[in-house]
Design a protein around this motif. Structure first.
Motif, mmCIF file in Angstrom:
data_model
loop_
_atom_site.group_PDB
_atom_site.id
_atom_site.type_symbol
_atom_site.label_atom_id
_atom_site.label_comp_id
_atom_site.label_asym_id
_atom_site.label_seq_id
_atom_site.Cartn_x
_atom_site.Cartn_y
_atom_site.Cartn_z
ATOM 1 N N PHE A 48 31.943 -30.963 -48.984
ATOM 2 C CA PHE A 48 31.260 -29.781 -49.016
ATOM 3 C C PHE A 48 30.070 -30.167 -49.620
ATOM 4 N N GLU A 49 29.926 -31.162 -50.228
ATOM 5 C CA GLU A 49 28.438 -31.505 -50.665
ATOM 6 C C GLU A 49 27.485 -32.033 -49.453
ATOM 7 N N SER A 50 28.228 -32.349 -48.156
ATOM 8 C CA SER A 50 27.651 -33.049 -46.948
ATOM 9 C C SER A 50 26.435 -32.115 -46.453
ATOM 10 N N GLU A 51 25.447 -32.896 -45.625
ATOM 11 C CA GLU A 51 24.369 -31.930 -44.952
ATOM 12 C C GLU A 51 25.008 -31.194 -43.929
ATOM 13 N N GLU A 52 26.119 -31.719 -43.145
ATOM 14 C CA GLU A 52 26.603 -31.022 -41.905
ATOM 15 C C GLU A 52 27.186 -29.594 -42.629
#
Length: 797
Positions: free
Chosen positions: A130-134
């Motif tokens: 949930f912290e990813s760029e995607e």
């Protein structure tokens, strides 16, 4: 006059039955010794799987019931299948009713471990996802699309309001529709300055705009709901994708267990529903303080509680619970304090003995169970329902009614073995209607076994195993023989051996102590004899005090001479762990009257019911013998002289009858003889208990006063088989210093005591002149005549 030979006074053991030097040369035996009946019943009880065929092992304490049953069960259960593991997991639909899961042995801990690893990994990978760029890009796209729709809708309603001469203005109460004039909002004063018609027209238009605004706002709320749903679905998709391989691996490992797969799905759904707790960390409810430990408490909901772990169990379990409190047997719900309040959850469920024994055997001491009344009632309930339930006892039996944890009951497949005494068995059979339905098998442990070659060898084998188990010196064959003779003494029978192995074991331990003090390499006969003597010495202070009273003449007892109406009786006193014989002077006074035979002990409320029965039998004997042709005008008073502690038992009834016959006949009785034995109404002498102690007690008094060569004891002939006398008594009989006379009838006994023939009844109903019975009969005739002369009212004093 038949007298016993010294060879009949003790059954000595010949060491030749053992083909070894010490018990170290023998092979220990794992079976139950001398309890063939009990073994057969146990075999039946274990193989019989019908409902209610639980086992009650009945026997006296110290007979090795508990140890023997435990060893037997462990041996029998070793070939049986290992039962299942049982776990409790959170019920996400109702946290107050945790679910039970059954798994093959050893799988419970594996599930617990893998579930913990899964949650740990989920707590690591979910925040990363949930912290990813995607995720940020997909979230921004969803939000932007919705925001543009919101903006377009708001612009439309704003344009529509302006066309109608209004402007939308924000306020704490929401959007307000404000009328305009010349492109400017009207103030309240300006609006009131308008004509009534103008104000009415503006109000109508405002209502139309307001209705359109409400419709637009509903659309906005729908848009907001959609964005919330879209974000929730996005979060769900991301969470499911991120956990997918972890969940699949976990479900694949437990694919054969539908309950586990169902629980894994429930865990996954709960994580998705509460994804914020994994993304941002645990946040308490509003108003609750944030404590460091609270986060870990939250994640307990995903743990697995193993209440039964059979990973290392070999065969069916055999659980012995010596302290059968409710919690020890049926488990408990532990609690912890949080903010001053006790709370619990499924991770604090602790199984009891009944859970660990499920699929096997549970051994319980019934006396302790009955002391814990709740445990007994709960056990019966569990056996009747076929389930093991963990809940608070007060709630289970209706003492309190609060909302609490109620774990799902576990199906029960168990064989319960109760260990108790015969008295408790009888009490339960008579007082508890459920007992006979739940415990249909009774295994009696005998207090003795036959003294034959096989059992004597088994005795020696028991000694071998016991010495090896406790690291004691082994016994020489002579010491084994001394132990066997002691076993016969405990059994009070020449052809029996005691199965009171606790006492035998104590003698072996003490003999080992003395052998080591002597520096011996093995326990010899002398060490066993010393252990027995010292055991007696530690408990016979009262006996020695009473013996001192005989020596000082405080207690009156003649051991020589002759007296009319006076006999030396024998009784047994017990101090709990030790019993010894105590001679007593029994006297009688007779006179004319109709009172019959009166027991002074009974009148003084010092006589027990059995003693009273024995005295009443004497009246029956006198009626049968002498009152066929005349009334029995007799009043007799019987008493144990210097007896202050009460009397019970009928073993002195023959003694009392001899005293009555002597008093009536006037024939003196030898005071160098003591008497024991009960009697029936036909004059037959019956066996009694404590024959050895009684003989040894009288011998000790005679020895202290000086052996004359005439002293001795009369015993029932049927008690000869019970004799296992001390060596000093046997030696005194062998040397002619002491004598034992086996008696079968009162006639034999009175002849030994008086030296006068008893006399057989002749065809005319009389007895030969000069015999004891003739003299008694003559005296009773005189009493009957005297009573008649007194008018039948003489009752004696």
């Amino acid at each position: 006059m038949h007298e016993l030979s010294y060879t009949a006074l003790r059954n000595t053991c010949d060491a030749s039955f053992l083909d070894c030097d010490t018990t170290e040369d023998l092979t220990p035996h794992a079976g139950i010794i001398g309890q063939e009946r009990a073994v057969k019943v146990l075999e039946f009880g274990l193989e019989m799987r019908g409902k209610g065929f639980n086992i009650y092992v009945s026997g006296n304490p110290g007979t090795g019931r508990m140890t023997a049953v435990k060893e037997y069960l462990e041996k029998a259960s070793s070939s049986e299948p290992v039962p299942s593991d049982w776990c409790y997991v959170n019920n996400f639909k109702n946290q107050y009713e945790p679910r039970a899961i059954r798994l093959p042995p050893g799988m419970g801990t594996i599930l617990k471990k893998q579930m913990a690893e899964f949650i740990t990994e989920a707590r690591r990978v979910l925040p990363e996802a949930f912290e990813s760029e995607e995720y940020a890009a997909r979230r921004d796209n969803a939000v932007k699309a919705t925001e543009s729709e919101r903006k377009r809708l708001f612009e439309e309603i704003s344009v529509r309001a302006q066309k109608e001469g209004f402007i939308l203005q924000g306020s704490p109460q929401g959007l307000l529709v404000i009328p305009m004039a010349d492109g400017k909002p009207l103030s309240e004063q300006e609006f009131l300055a308008l004509s009534a018609q103008e104000r009415e027209d503006i109000q109508k238009k405002r209502e139309q705009v307001t209705e359109e605004l409400r419709s637009a706002m509903r659309k906005l709320r729908s848009i907001d709901g959609k964005i919330t749903d879209d974000l929730k679905q996005l979060n769900k998709d991301i969470a499911l994708f991120t956990m997918g391989h972890l969940v699949n691996d976990l479900k694949e490992h437990f694919s054969d267990f539908a309950d586990v797969v169902e629980h894994i799905d429930a865990v996954q759904n709960d994580i998705v529903e509460n994804i914020a707790q994994f993304i941002t960390g645990y946040r308490p409810q509003p108003g609750m303080p944030q404590m460091p430990w609270m986060e870990e408490v939250y994640y307990r909901r995903y743990e697995v509680t193993v209440v039964v772990d059979n990973a290392e169990t070999d065969g069916a379990p055999v659980i012995v619970e010596l302290n059968p409190t409710y919690q020890n047997v049926f488990g408990k719900l532990e609690k912890e304090a949080q903010f001053g309040v006790l709370s619990t959850d499924f991770t604090m469920i602790v199984g009891g003995a009944i859970h660990r024994a499920n699929g096997g055997y549970l051994v319980l001491p019934v006396e302790e169970m009955l002391r814990n009344g709740i445990s007994w009632e709960a056990l019966k309930m569990a056996l009747k329902q076929g389930t093991a339930t963990i809940e608070e006892p007060a709630e289970r039996f209706g003492y309190i009614s609060t909302r609490g944890m109620k774990p799902q009951p576990i199906p029960l497949s168990i064989k319960v073995v109760l260990i108790g005494t015969p008295q408790l068995y009888q009490a339960l059979m008579g007082g508890d209607p459920d007992f006979s339905e739940l415990f249909k098998v009774k295994a009696d442990f005998d207090a003795s076994m036959d003294r034959n070659g096989q059992n004597m060898h088994d005795y020696a084998v028991f000694v071998c195993g016991f010495c090896k188990k406790e690291g004691l010196l082994h016994l020489e064959t002579g010491a084994v023989c001394s132990l066997i003779e002691y076993g016969s003494r405990l059994a009070q029978h020449q052809e029996k051996l005691s199965t009171h192995f606790a006492l035998i074991a104590d003698i072996i331990r003490e003999a080992d102590f003395y052998a080591r003090k002597d520096g011996a390499g093995a326990i010899r006969s002398g060490h066993v004899m010393k252990a027995i003597e010292q055991k007696i010495y530690r408990s016979n202070l009262i006996e020695e005090k009473i013996q001192e009273m005989f020596d000082r003449g405080v207690i009156l007892l003649d051991t020589s001479g002759e007296e009319v109406g006076q006999v030396n009786g024998l009784s047994v006193l017990s101090t709990g762990d030790y019993a010894f014989g105590r001679p007593s002077r029994v006297t009688v006074s007779t006179g004319i009257g109709k009172g019959g035979v009166m027991d002074i002990e009974r009148e003084a409320q010092m006589g027990g019911p059995t003693h009273t029965k024995g005295v009443m039998i004497l009246g029956g004997y006198l009626l049968e013998k002498y009152a066929k042709d005349k009334p029995l005008g007799l009043s007799a008073r019987l008493v144990f002289e210097q007896s202050y502690s009460g009397v019970d038992g009928d073993s002195a009834s023959s003694t009392e009858l001899y005293a009555i016959l002597s008093s009536l006949s006037g024939v003196p009785i030898r005071q160098d003889l003591a008497v024991t034995g009960s009697v029936n109404q036909k004059g037959e002498v019956q066996p009694i208990g404590g024959a050895n102690e009684k003989i040894e007690g009288y011998f000790a008094v005679c020895k202290a006063k000086g052996l004359t060569g005439r002293q001795g004891v009369m015993i029932p002939a049927s008690n000869v088989q019970n004799l296992m006398l001390k060596d000093e008594v046997v030696e005194a009989v062998r040397d002619g210093h002491f004598h034992l006379y086996p008696i079968t009838t009162i006639d034999e006994g009175i002849e030994v005591l008086t030296g006068v023939p008893a006399g057989d009844k002749q065809p005319d109903g009389t007895y030969p002149e000069g015999t004891v019975h003739s003299r008694v009969d003559l005296r009773l005739r005189e009493m009957a005549a005297g009573l008649k002369a007194f008018g039948g009212h003489h009752e004696g004093l």
